[in-house]
Design an enzyme around this catalytic site. Structure first.
Site, PDB file in Angstrom:
ATOM      1  N   GLU A 127       0.816  -1.284   0.007  1.00  0.00           N
ATOM      2  CA  GLU A 127       0.004  -0.221   0.129  1.00  0.00           C
ATOM      3  C   GLU A 127       0.764   1.089  -0.132  1.00  0.00           C
ATOM      4  O   GLU A 127       1.697   1.110   0.756  1.00  0.00           O
ATOM      5  CB  GLU A 127      -1.006  -0.028   1.317  1.00  0.00           C
ATOM      6  CG  GLU A 127      -1.882   1.471   1.349  1.00  0.00           C
ATOM      7  CD  GLU A 127      -2.604   1.402   2.509  1.00  0.00           C
ATOM      8  OE1 GLU A 127      -3.269   2.402   2.588  1.00  0.00           O
ATOM      9  OE2 GLU A 127      -2.198   0.851   3.402  1.00  0.00           O
TER      10      GLU A 127
ATOM     11  N   ASP B 121       8.244   7.017  13.412  1.00  0.00           N
ATOM     12  CA  ASP B 121       7.858   8.440  12.810  1.00  0.00           C
ATOM     13  C   ASP B 121       8.275   9.569  13.753  1.00  0.00           C
ATOM     14  O   ASP B 121       7.316   9.693  14.786  1.00  0.00           O
ATOM     15  CB  ASP B 121       6.448   8.453  12.278  1.00  0.00           C
ATOM     16  CG  ASP B 121       6.038   9.878  11.673  1.00  0.00           C
ATOM     17  OD1 ASP B 121       6.965  10.340  11.270  1.00  0.00           O
ATOM     18  OD2 ASP B 121       5.094   9.894  11.551  1.00  0.00           O
ATOM     19  N   ILE B 122       9.257  10.041  13.592  1.00  0.00           N
ATOM     20  CA  ILE B 122       9.805  11.153  14.558  1.00  0.00           C
ATOM     21  C   ILE B 122       9.585  12.602  13.789  1.00  0.00           C
ATOM     22  O   ILE B 122      10.401  12.604  12.934  1.00  0.00           O
ATOM     23  CB  ILE B 122      11.144  10.984  15.186  1.00  0.00           C
ATOM     24  CG1 ILE B 122      11.110   9.670  15.771  1.00  0.00           C
ATOM     25  CG2 ILE B 122      11.529  12.013  16.049  1.00  0.00           C
ATOM     26  CD1 ILE B 122      12.570   9.159  16.316  1.00  0.00           C
ATOM     27  N   ASP B 123       9.013  13.442  14.131  1.00  0.00           N
ATOM     28  CA  ASP B 123       8.769  14.905  13.517  1.00  0.00           C
ATOM     29  C   ASP B 123       9.556  15.639  14.228  1.00  0.00           C
ATOM     30  O   ASP B 123       9.585  15.998  15.373  1.00  0.00           O
ATOM     31  CB  ASP B 123       7.283  15.332  13.520  1.00  0.00           C
ATOM     32  CG  ASP B 123       6.431  14.176  12.817  1.00  0.00           C
ATOM     33  OD1 ASP B 123       6.793  13.869  11.654  1.00  0.00           O
ATOM     34  OD2 ASP B 123       5.282  13.811  13.154  1.00  0.00           O
TER      35      ASP B 123
ATOM     36  N   CYS C  85      18.843  26.446  18.097  1.00  0.00           N
ATOM     37  CA  CYS C  85      19.361  27.447  16.809  1.00  0.00           C
ATOM     38  C   CYS C  85      18.563  28.385  16.431  1.00  0.00           C
ATOM     39  O   CYS C  85      18.766  28.980  15.533  1.00  0.00           O
ATOM     40  CB  CYS C  85      19.868  26.324  15.814  1.00  0.00           C
ATOM     41  SG  CYS C  85      18.029  25.311  15.229  1.00  0.00           S
TER      42      CYS C  85
ATOM     43  N   CYS D 234      15.449  27.781  15.194  1.00  0.00           N
ATOM     44  CA  CYS D 234      14.292  27.388  14.264  1.00  0.00           C
ATOM     45  C   CYS D 234      13.273  26.839  15.132  1.00  0.00           C
ATOM     46  O   CYS D 234      13.340  26.259  16.260  1.00  0.00           O
ATOM     47  CB  CYS D 234      14.796  25.972  13.356  1.00  0.00           C
ATOM     48  SG  CYS D 234      16.223  26.605  12.173  1.00  0.00           S
TER      49      CYS D 234
ATOM     50  N   CYS E 100      17.202  24.272   9.682  1.00  0.00           N
ATOM     51  CA  CYS E 100      18.671  24.817   9.268  1.00  0.00           C
ATOM     52  C   CYS E 100      19.777  23.522   9.330  1.00  0.00           C
ATOM     53  O   CYS E 100      19.255  22.337   9.712  1.00  0.00           O
ATOM     54  CB  CYS E 100      19.131  25.877  10.376  1.00  0.00           C
ATOM     55  SG  CYS E 100      19.467  25.383  12.078  1.00  0.00           S
TER      56      CYS E 100
ATOM     57  N   CYS F 296      19.974  22.063  13.299  1.00  0.00           N
ATOM     58  CA  CYS F 296      18.997  20.969  13.902  1.00  0.00           C
ATOM     59  C   CYS F 296      18.797  20.055  13.061  1.00  0.00           C
ATOM     60  O   CYS F 296      17.999  18.983  13.250  1.00  0.00           O
ATOM     61  CB  CYS F 296      17.643  21.867  13.766  1.00  0.00           C
ATOM     62  SG  CYS F 296      16.966  22.623  12.583  1.00  0.00           S
TER      63      CYS F 296
END
Length: 122
Positions: free
Chosen positions: A31, A98-100, A110, A112, A118, A121
């Site tokens: 899938e 799944d790490i955002d 930094c 952000c 950047c 990071c």
């Protein structure tokens, strides 16, 4: 645990599979889901997509221009045929983390935040 990433790529020469038929069967029964944005701010999530080959997948990506692609489980039938079969079942899955990056806004130093990234990071 150990795994060989080359075994996941059926197009790579020397990939670990019993035959090219089994590799193509795994691919055609996997899938794929896509998030598209036909109009700004209007996201549409499309599930149960499957493709007989990499060529057809590539064509669909070029045509739909998704903002996100998810690669899912392998089923006993092609997921695109889910309405035509009565027993669509998962037969193989991978363990996925799944790490955002946005989950780390509190510890990034930094400057952000959110979707901004950047070199430090990243």
């Amino acid at each position: 645990l150990a795994y060989d990433p080359s075994s996941l790529n059926p197009w790579k020469k020397g990939a670990s599979s019993s035959s090219s038929t089994s590799s193509s069967l795994l691919f055609s029964h996997r899938e794929f889901s896509m998030t598209i944005e036909p109009q700004p701010g209007n996201e549409v999530y499309i599930r149960y997509q499957s493709f007989p080959s990499q060529v057809e997948l590539t064509s669909a990506i070029i045509k739909r221009r998704p903002t996100k692609i998810d690669i899912g489980a392998v089923f006993n039938h092609p997921p695109k045929d889910k309405n035509a079969v009565s027993n669509l079942q998962t037969i193989q899955r991978e363990l996925v983390f799944d790490i955002d990056l946005t989950d780390y806004d509190g510890v990034r130093n930094c400057g952000c935040e959110g979707a901004k990234i950047c070199n430090k990071c990243w």
